[in-house]
Write an enzyme that holds these catalytic residues in place. Structure first.
Site, PDB file in Angstrom:
ATOM      1  N   HIS A 113     -23.792   1.462   2.893  1.00  0.00           N
ATOM      2  CA  HIS A 113     -22.496   0.808   2.737  1.00  0.00           C
ATOM      3  C   HIS A 113     -21.514   1.332   3.775  1.00  0.00           C
ATOM      4  O   HIS A 113     -21.397   2.541   3.984  1.00  0.00           O
ATOM      5  CB  HIS A 113     -21.944   1.057   1.330  1.00  0.00           C
ATOM      6  CG  HIS A 113     -22.582   0.211   0.281  1.00  0.00           C
ATOM      7  ND1 HIS A 113     -22.033   0.023  -0.963  1.00  0.00           N
ATOM      8  CD2 HIS A 113     -23.723  -0.516   0.306  1.00  0.00           C
ATOM      9  CE1 HIS A 113     -22.810  -0.772  -1.674  1.00  0.00           C
ATOM     10  NE2 HIS A 113     -23.848  -1.104  -0.922  1.00  0.00           N
ATOM     11  N   TYR A 169     -13.205  -0.919  -6.394  1.00  0.00           N
ATOM     12  CA  TYR A 169     -12.402  -0.066  -7.266  1.00  0.00           C
ATOM     13  C   TYR A 169     -11.118  -0.833  -7.609  1.00  0.00           C
ATOM     14  O   TYR A 169     -10.373  -1.218  -6.695  1.00  0.00           O
ATOM     15  CB  TYR A 169     -12.034   1.235  -6.564  1.00  0.00           C
ATOM     16  CG  TYR A 169     -13.176   2.211  -6.388  1.00  0.00           C
ATOM     17  CD1 TYR A 169     -13.272   3.334  -7.202  1.00  0.00           C
ATOM     18  CD2 TYR A 169     -14.143   2.036  -5.406  1.00  0.00           C
ATOM     19  CE1 TYR A 169     -14.307   4.252  -7.044  1.00  0.00           C
ATOM     20  CE2 TYR A 169     -15.186   2.950  -5.237  1.00  0.00           C
ATOM     21  CZ  TYR A 169     -15.249   4.044  -6.067  1.00  0.00           C
ATOM     22  OH  TYR A 169     -16.276   4.955  -5.903  1.00  0.00           O
ATOM     23  N   LYS A 221     -18.482  12.326  -6.083  1.00  0.00           N
ATOM     24  CA  LYS A 221     -18.691  13.634  -5.492  1.00  0.00           C
ATOM     25  C   LYS A 221     -19.696  14.520  -6.228  1.00  0.00           C
ATOM     26  O   LYS A 221     -20.158  15.516  -5.668  1.00  0.00           O
ATOM     27  CB  LYS A 221     -17.347  14.391  -5.425  1.00  0.00           C
ATOM     28  CG  LYS A 221     -16.379  13.832  -4.439  1.00  0.00           C
ATOM     29  CD  LYS A 221     -16.803  14.099  -3.011  1.00  0.00           C
ATOM     30  CE  LYS A 221     -16.381  12.988  -2.094  1.00  0.00           C
ATOM     31  NZ  LYS A 221     -17.448  12.241  -1.494  1.00  0.00           N
TER      32      LYS A 221
END
Length: 398
Positions: A72, A201, A299
């Site tokens: 991506h 998002y 993360k």
């Protein structure tokens, strides 16, 4: 039994460390409490930073990743019923991310370990780590109904927040930093093509939403929900309708997710947590045993991978030279990167979610920040650089 490095926890951190040590000619024994089927089916992260991808390739675990992973080049932010794309390569020195589920990373590393590496013991229940401040720490565990002891030159705890390795650091020497967020994620897996080529998002007055994926035919979506939500209170049609409402765009009122059968549904609480130090004597912590981040910044797995990359480098240096300087600086080196990731995850979480009782003033501040990211190349670059992962340096990580 004795080994150079005893590893507790057969998730991606422990498995990657075992593989990195094997390629460096260092023996290890890996102990995992669950059975193989459970470990290979645990649904967790799916976004790999460039440094994580590079490490998997370098240790021989990149074949299926390269064949099936989806590279991506950006993400889309939706807010105020508008859409804005963040282009990673142009903003982050060419770095990208790859969508490849943690379940698949784990399967690849398990297959390599069983075929080529040292012992990998499933259903090995670790009771305690003893002698952390000696030159022969011990792992006490039960396997096949027998209580056993593994002595090691070093012990690495990759067994998560609830594992036993953290307890090897004396309580009076540990400092814990934590934030619990006042909302959770309701996550679903669905047999439906992804909504878009990249992750979306969304900030909305109804709460946060994320449109993600696991493959070209499997979607992974999330909704912000109150803490304590029961997934049974969210039938499939209600989930799809709520997702569509939160992703709504004024410029394209007909935009909808692609729907399909929901195959899994769960609620994920959100928190930030850091334990310092990440080492005591000859026991070292990695991944969730030392730190947890909310998933908004993608993360968790990548921080764990960064930990064990640094640790493998330090152990290889010690094994070759006898010098312990990199091992002694391991905690400080990793914590610099951990706190940067914690801050980025906090920023993404608090900017995109609507807190209970949030005031209109606070909402306008969030929208102002998102407008800034959309309008400023510098602000967009800060997001892109952190999302794709700060480079792993040869020395201390910054």
């Amino acid at each position: 039994m004795h080994t150079t490095v005893g590893i507790i926890g057969g998730g991606p951190a422990g498995l990657l460390l075992a593989r990195l040590l094997h390629t460096a000619g260092i023996d290890s024994v890996l102990l995992e409490r669950r059975d193989r089927a459970y470990v290979e089916q645990r649904q967790r992260a799916g976004i790999l930073e460039q440094a994580t991808v590079d490490a998997l390739r370098a240790c021989g675990a990149g074949a299926r990743l390269d064949a099936e992973g989806m590279v991506h080049d950006g993400i889309e932010l939706r807010f105020d019923r508008r859409a804005h794309r963040i282009d990673f390569p142009s903003l982050a020195d060419g770095r990208r991310v790859t969508v490849y589920a943690q379940t698949e990373v784990v399967k690849d590393l398990i297959a390599l370990q069983l075929a080529e590496g040292g012992p990998l013991l499933f259903e090995a229940d670790v009771h305690a780590v003893e002698g952390a401040d000696t030159d022969r720490p011990r792992i006490r565990y039960t396997h096949d109904g027998q209580e056993q002891t593994l002595t090691c030159d070093y012990v690495v705890g990759c067994d998560g927040f609830h594992g036993v390795a953290r307890n090897a650091v004396p309580e009076q020497l540990r400092t814990t930093y934590e934030r619990v967020y006042p909302y959770s994620w309701l996550g679903i897996l669905a047999d439906a093509p992804p909504a878009a080529d990249e992750l979306i998002y969304a900030h909305s007055d109804r709460g946060f939403a994320l449109a993600s994926m696991r493959s070209p035919s499997v979607s992974r979506h999330y909704l912000q929900v109150p803490n304590g939500t029961d997934p049974a209170d969210w039938p499939d049609d209600r989930i799809w309708d709520e997702l569509d409402a939160r992703f709504a765009l004024d410029a394209d009122p007909s935009w909808r997710l692609k729907r399909g059968p929901v195959t899994a549904k769960s609620v994920l609480p959100m928190r930030s947590h850091v334990t310092e130090p990440m080492a005591y004597g000859r026991v070292l912590l990695a991944g969730d045993a030392a730190h947890i981040v909310p998933p908004t910044g993608a993360k968790g797995l990548n921080l764990a991978a960064a930990d064990v990359i640094v640790l493998a480098r330090a152990l290889t240096h010690w094994h070759a030279t006898g010098a312990t300087d990199l091992l002694e600086s391991y905690s400080d080196t990793c914590l610099r990167r951990v706190w940067r990731a914690e801050h980025f995850s906090y920023f993404m979480t608090t900017t995109l979610h609507t807190a209970p009782g949030q005031s209109p003033f606070e909402t306008r501040l969030q929208l102002s920040q998102l407008d800034r990211v959309a309008a400023s190349r510098h602000a967009a670059a800060e997001l892109a650089e952190n999302y794709t992962g700060l480079p792993l340096a040869t020395g201390p990580l910054v």
